[in-house]
Design an enzyme around this catalytic site. Structure first.
Site: not given
Ligand code: IPD
Ligand code: CA
Ligand code: CA
Length: 255
Positions: A66, A82, A84-85, A87, A209
Site C-alpha cells: 500500500e 497492507d 496496517i489495515d 489505519t 485490502d
Molecule cells: C481501509 C480499511 C477500511 C475501508 C477502506 C480501506 P486502510 O484501509 O480497510 O475498512 O473502508 O476503504 O481503504 O486505509 O486502513 O489500510
Molecule cells: Ca487497507
Molecule cells: Ca493500510
C-alpha cells in the site's frame, strides 16, 4: 511453497509485535490523497520491515504494497501487503486493525495471513487446506436468510463520490439484524470467514485490502463475487462476501 508460507507467518508475527509496541505511540500522522486518508509513521515503518524481510530471502519476488506501490520483479510470485489495515482506527487508538499479507503464484491466491495484534488473533489459509484462526479450523456461519443475518460494510475515503454506500447501508440495516462498520476490510473478511458475521460488502478497495482475506473466506467455505454475482478478482471494484447461503439475497439488495 511451505517455506514461503512459514516465512510469511514469521514476518507477520514480528510485524505484529512492532505494531503493538507502537500502538498509542504514533509519532507522525499525515494525509494521503484526499482529506480523510490517514497514514502514520508506523504504517510506513512496518511496510519497510516486511519488504526487507521478504526481499532478503526472495529478492526476485514481486511485491504490491500500500505505501510504496508496486515492486515489479518475477510476475509469477506476488506478495500483497497492507502494513496496517484500519489505519484510521489505529491512529485514534480504536483497537480494530490488522496486518494483511497475501501471496499468489501465477495470479492464483495461494496463501493469506491476517493478524490482529490487539486480540492476538492470526487468521490464515493455504489454498485447498482450509482456513484457521490461531491454528484451529474455522468455517462460515450457517445463517440462511438476510433477515437473520449480521453484516458488515465499509465506506470509501472519497466522500464526495457520486455513488455512495449510504443507500445500501440503510436498506440492508432495515431488513437484517444490523450492519456494522468496523473500519478494516481485511478483518471484516475474516469475521465472515469465522462466522462472527454472515456477510460483507464494500466498493473501491485495493488488492492489498482483500488478497489475503478473500482466500481465507473461500477456504472457510464462503462465497465472494462482485455485486452482479460475477467472479471476483482482487482488482475488482466491488466485493460481496458471504457465507454462501445469503449471497443471492444480499446481491438482490445491493445497488
Ligand atoms: C481501509 C480499511 C477500511 C475501508 C477502506 C480501506 P486502510 O484501509 O480497510 O475498512 O473502508 O476503504 O481503504 O486505509 O486502513 O489500510
Ligand atoms: Ca487497507
Ligand atoms: Ca493500510
Amino acid at each position: 511453497m511451505d517455506n514461503i508460507f512459514k516465512l510469511g507467518k514469521k514476518i507477520i508475527e514480528e510485524a505484529s509485535i512492532f505494531v503493538l509496541k507502537n500502538y498509542n505511540k504514533i509519532r507522525k500522522i499525515s494525509y494521503k490523497k484526499g482529506a480523510f486518508n490517514l497514514v502514520t509513521n508506523v504504517d510506513q515503518e512496518v511496510e519497510d520491515f516486511i519488504i526487507k524481510k521478504i526481499t532478503s530471502k526472495y529478492p526476485n519476488h514481486s511485491i504490491i504494497a500500500e505505501e510504496t506501490g508496486s515492486h515489479k520483479k518475477d510476475p509469477k510470485y506476488k506478495w500483497f501487503i497492507d502494513p496496517i489495515d484500519g489505519t484510521t482506527n489505529f491512529a485514534h487508538g480504536y483497537p480494530f486493525f490488522c496486518i494483511s499479507i497475501g501471496f499468489s503464484v501465477n495470479d492464483e491466491l495461494t496463501f493469506g495471513l491476517i493478524k490482529n495484534p490487539v486480540t492476538n488473533e492470526l487468521y490464515s489459509a493455504f489454498i485447498k487446506r482450509g482456513a484457521q484462526l490461531n491454528g484451529k479450523q474455522i468455517s462460515v456461519s450457517k445463517t440462511k436468510k438476510l433477515h437473520d443475518s449480521l453484516l458488515v460494510t465499509g465506506f470509501p475515503y472519497d466522500k464526495k463520490a457520486k455513488i455512495s454506500n449510504f443507500n445500501n447501508f440503510k436498506n440492508i440495516t432495515l431488513i437484517s439484524h444490523g450492519v456494522r462498520r468496523d473500519g478494516a476490510a481485511a478483518l471484516d473478511l475474516c469475521y465472515v470467514a469465522s462466522g462472527r458475521v454472515d456477510g460483507f460488502w464494500e466498493m473501491k478497495l485495493s488488492p492489498w485490502d482483500v488478497a489475503a482475506g478473500v482466500l481465507i473466506l473461500q477456504e472457510a467455505g464462503g462465497k465472494v463475487t462482485d455485486y452482479n454475482g460475477n467472479k471476483f478478482d482482487i482488482f475488482s471494484n466491488k466485493i460481496a462476501a458471504t457465507n454462501g447461503f445469503i449471497h443471492k439475497e444480499l446481491l438482490k439488495h445491493l445497488e
